[in-house]
Design a protein around this motif. Structure first.
Motif, short mmCIF file in Angstrom:
data_model
loop_
_atom_site.label_atom_id
_atom_site.label_comp_id
_atom_site.label_asym_id
_atom_site.label_seq_id
_atom_site.Cartn_x
_atom_site.Cartn_y
_atom_site.Cartn_z
N MET A 1 0.84 -1.19 0.00
CA MET A 1 0.00 0.00 0.00
C MET A 1 0.88 1.24 0.00
SD MET A 1 -3.10 1.03 2.62
CE MET A 1 -4.10 -0.36 2.09
N LEU A 2 0.51 2.23 -0.81
CA LEU A 2 1.31 3.44 -0.94
C LEU A 2 0.84 4.53 0.02
CD1 LEU A 2 1.57 3.65 -4.83
CD2 LEU A 2 3.24 2.69 -3.23
N VAL A 3 1.76 5.42 0.37
CA VAL A 3 1.44 6.53 1.26
C VAL A 3 0.31 7.39 0.68
CG1 VAL A 3 2.33 8.73 2.14
CG2 VAL A 3 3.70 6.66 2.37
N GLU A 4 0.31 7.60 -0.63
CA GLU A 4 -0.71 8.46 -1.23
C GLU A 4 -2.13 7.90 -1.07
OE1 GLU A 4 0.13 8.88 -5.35
OE2 GLU A 4 -0.25 6.77 -5.84
N GLU A 5 -2.23 6.61 -0.78
CA GLU A 5 -3.53 5.99 -0.59
C GLU A 5 -4.11 6.24 0.79
OE1 GLU A 5 -3.89 1.89 -2.21
OE2 GLU A 5 -1.76 2.11 -2.68
N VAL A 6 -3.27 6.61 1.75
CA VAL A 6 -3.75 6.76 3.13
C VAL A 6 -3.51 8.16 3.69
CG1 VAL A 6 -3.42 4.32 3.61
CG2 VAL A 6 -1.60 5.92 4.13
N MET A 7 -2.70 8.97 3.03
CA MET A 7 -2.37 10.29 3.57
C MET A 7 -3.55 11.25 3.49
SD MET A 7 -0.05 11.96 0.52
CE MET A 7 -0.81 12.59 -0.99
N LYS A 8 -3.57 12.23 4.37
CA LYS A 8 -4.55 13.31 4.32
C LYS A 8 -3.97 14.42 3.44
CE LYS A 8 -6.65 12.53 8.86
NZ LYS A 8 -5.87 11.31 9.20
N THR A 9 -4.75 14.89 2.49
CA THR A 9 -4.27 15.91 1.56
C THR A 9 -4.66 17.33 1.98
OG1 THR A 9 -6.21 15.55 0.16
CG2 THR A 9 -4.21 14.34 -0.39
N GLU A 10 -5.66 17.43 2.85
CA GLU A 10 -6.05 18.75 3.35
C GLU A 10 -5.28 19.00 4.64
OE1 GLU A 10 -10.25 19.09 3.72
OE2 GLU A 10 -10.65 18.60 1.61
N VAL A 11 -4.21 19.76 4.51
CA VAL A 11 -3.29 19.95 5.64
C VAL A 11 -3.28 21.40 6.08
CG1 VAL A 11 -0.94 19.60 6.48
CG2 VAL A 11 -1.83 18.15 4.63
N ILE A 12 -3.48 21.61 7.36
CA ILE A 12 -3.39 22.95 7.93
C ILE A 12 -1.93 23.28 8.17
CG2 ILE A 12 -3.94 24.36 9.97
CD1 ILE A 12 -6.52 22.70 10.20
N LEU A 114 4.90 20.37 0.04
CA LEU A 114 3.98 19.62 0.89
C LEU A 114 2.73 19.23 0.11
CD1 LEU A 114 3.31 18.67 3.84
CD2 LEU A 114 2.10 20.85 4.10
N VAL A 115 2.40 17.92 0.12
CA VAL A 115 1.21 17.45 -0.58
C VAL A 115 0.28 16.66 0.34
CG1 VAL A 115 2.30 17.40 -2.86
CG2 VAL A 115 2.43 15.37 -1.38
N GLY A 116 0.74 16.38 1.57
CA GLY A 116 -0.11 15.62 2.48
C GLY A 116 0.56 15.41 3.82
N ILE A 117 -0.10 14.64 4.66
CA ILE A 117 0.44 14.34 5.98
C ILE A 117 -0.07 12.96 6.40
CG2 ILE A 117 -1.46 15.31 7.34
CD1 ILE A 117 0.65 16.53 9.19
N ILE A 118 0.75 12.23 7.13
CA ILE A 118 0.35 10.92 7.63
C ILE A 118 0.70 10.83 9.10
CG2 ILE A 118 2.51 9.83 6.89
CD1 ILE A 118 0.83 7.31 6.26
N THR A 119 -0.23 10.36 9.91
CA THR A 119 -0.05 10.32 11.36
C THR A 119 -0.05 8.87 11.86
OG1 THR A 119 -2.42 10.36 11.88
CG2 THR A 119 -1.32 12.49 11.54
N GLU A 120 0.32 8.70 13.12
CA GLU A 120 0.32 7.37 13.71
C GLU A 120 -1.08 6.76 13.70
OE1 GLU A 120 1.74 7.62 17.67
OE2 GLU A 120 0.34 9.16 18.30
N LYS A 121 -2.11 7.59 13.81
CA LYS A 121 -3.48 7.09 13.75
C LYS A 121 -3.78 6.54 12.36
CE LYS A 121 -8.28 8.35 14.71
NZ LYS A 121 -9.21 9.43 15.16
N ASP A 122 -3.30 7.24 11.33
CA ASP A 122 -3.46 6.75 9.96
C ASP A 122 -2.76 5.40 9.80
OD1 ASP A 122 -4.79 9.13 9.22
OD2 ASP A 122 -2.88 10.12 8.82
#
Length: 215
Positions: A1-12, A114-122
């Motif tokens: 599975m790729l990061v782009e499939e699980v990352m959030k793209t709306e980043v503050i 910056l195009v997204g963010i991924i957290t431990e919850k993700d």
């Protein structure tokens, strides 16, 4: 599975010159724990966590404080440089970054932007999907010799039974390196027929331990 499939793209995000107070408000309003700090090209130059902001905030017991600390720019408390990953990185590999660096969030960049963010919850949510525990299923653990070709052989048994497989994992058998454990989740609440097939084929089923059955 790729990061782009699980990352959030709306980043503050924030710029380094904005105040700690602004970061505090954003963290509280959006119920988030991390804010990437970007420059005018939207490149990540730092990151702040809710803990960073909390540590920089004056104590409620400090009667003489007028909140001057909160007026300071966010660059005074941000972490820099920042570990980042690419959208085409594998999630499984990113997991090791979280573990090795003891971090809870990683910005995702492409061409340094910056195009997204991924957290431990993700990551935990993704792990649930990869292991198949989010669907109704039964887990079967099979002890096999640690040699090439064992997985295809075991899968032949499942193929004959025509069961729907949710996930397949393999890990070492700690008591003896000559063996490994194949963990297979199948979408049925009655794994007994499949277990019987495995035993008839000569495989040792470690789990589940069915009453009246021997390994």
């Amino acid at each position: 599975m790729l990061v782009e499939e699980v990352m959030k793209t709306e980043v503050i995000t924030l710029t380094p010159s904005e105040s700690i107070e602004t970061a505090l408000k954003l963290l509280n309003e959006h119920h988030i724990r991390h804010i990437p700090i970007v420059d005018h090209n939207h490149c990540v130059i730092g990151i702040v966590s809710d803990r960073d902001v909390r540590d920089a905030s004056p104590s409620i017991l400090d009667e003489v404080s007028e909140g001057g600390q909160l007026k300071k720019p966010i660059e005074t408390i941000m972490t820099s440089p920042v570990i980042t990953v690419h959208p085409l990185d594998f999630v499984e590999e990113v997991t090791s970054i979280f573990y090795e660096h003891e971090i809870a969030c990683v910005p995702v960049t492409k061409n340094e932007e910056l195009v997204g963010i991924i957290t431990e919850k993700d990551m935990l949510h993704t792990l649930i999907q990869l292991t198949g525990t989010h669907v109704q299923s039964s887990q079967i653990e099979i002890k096999v010799l640690n040699k090439p070709g064992m997985l295809p052989q075991v899968m032949q048994v499942f193929g004959k039974r025509k069961v729907n497989i949710s996930s397949v994992l393999i890990y070492p058998y700690k008591p003896d390196a000559q063996y490994k454990i194949i963990v297979i989740r199948i979408q049925t609440m009655n794994p007994l027929p499949t277990i019987e097939d495995l035993k008839e084929a000569g495989y040792e089923v470690l789990w589940p331990k069915m009453p009246g059955m021997t390994t």
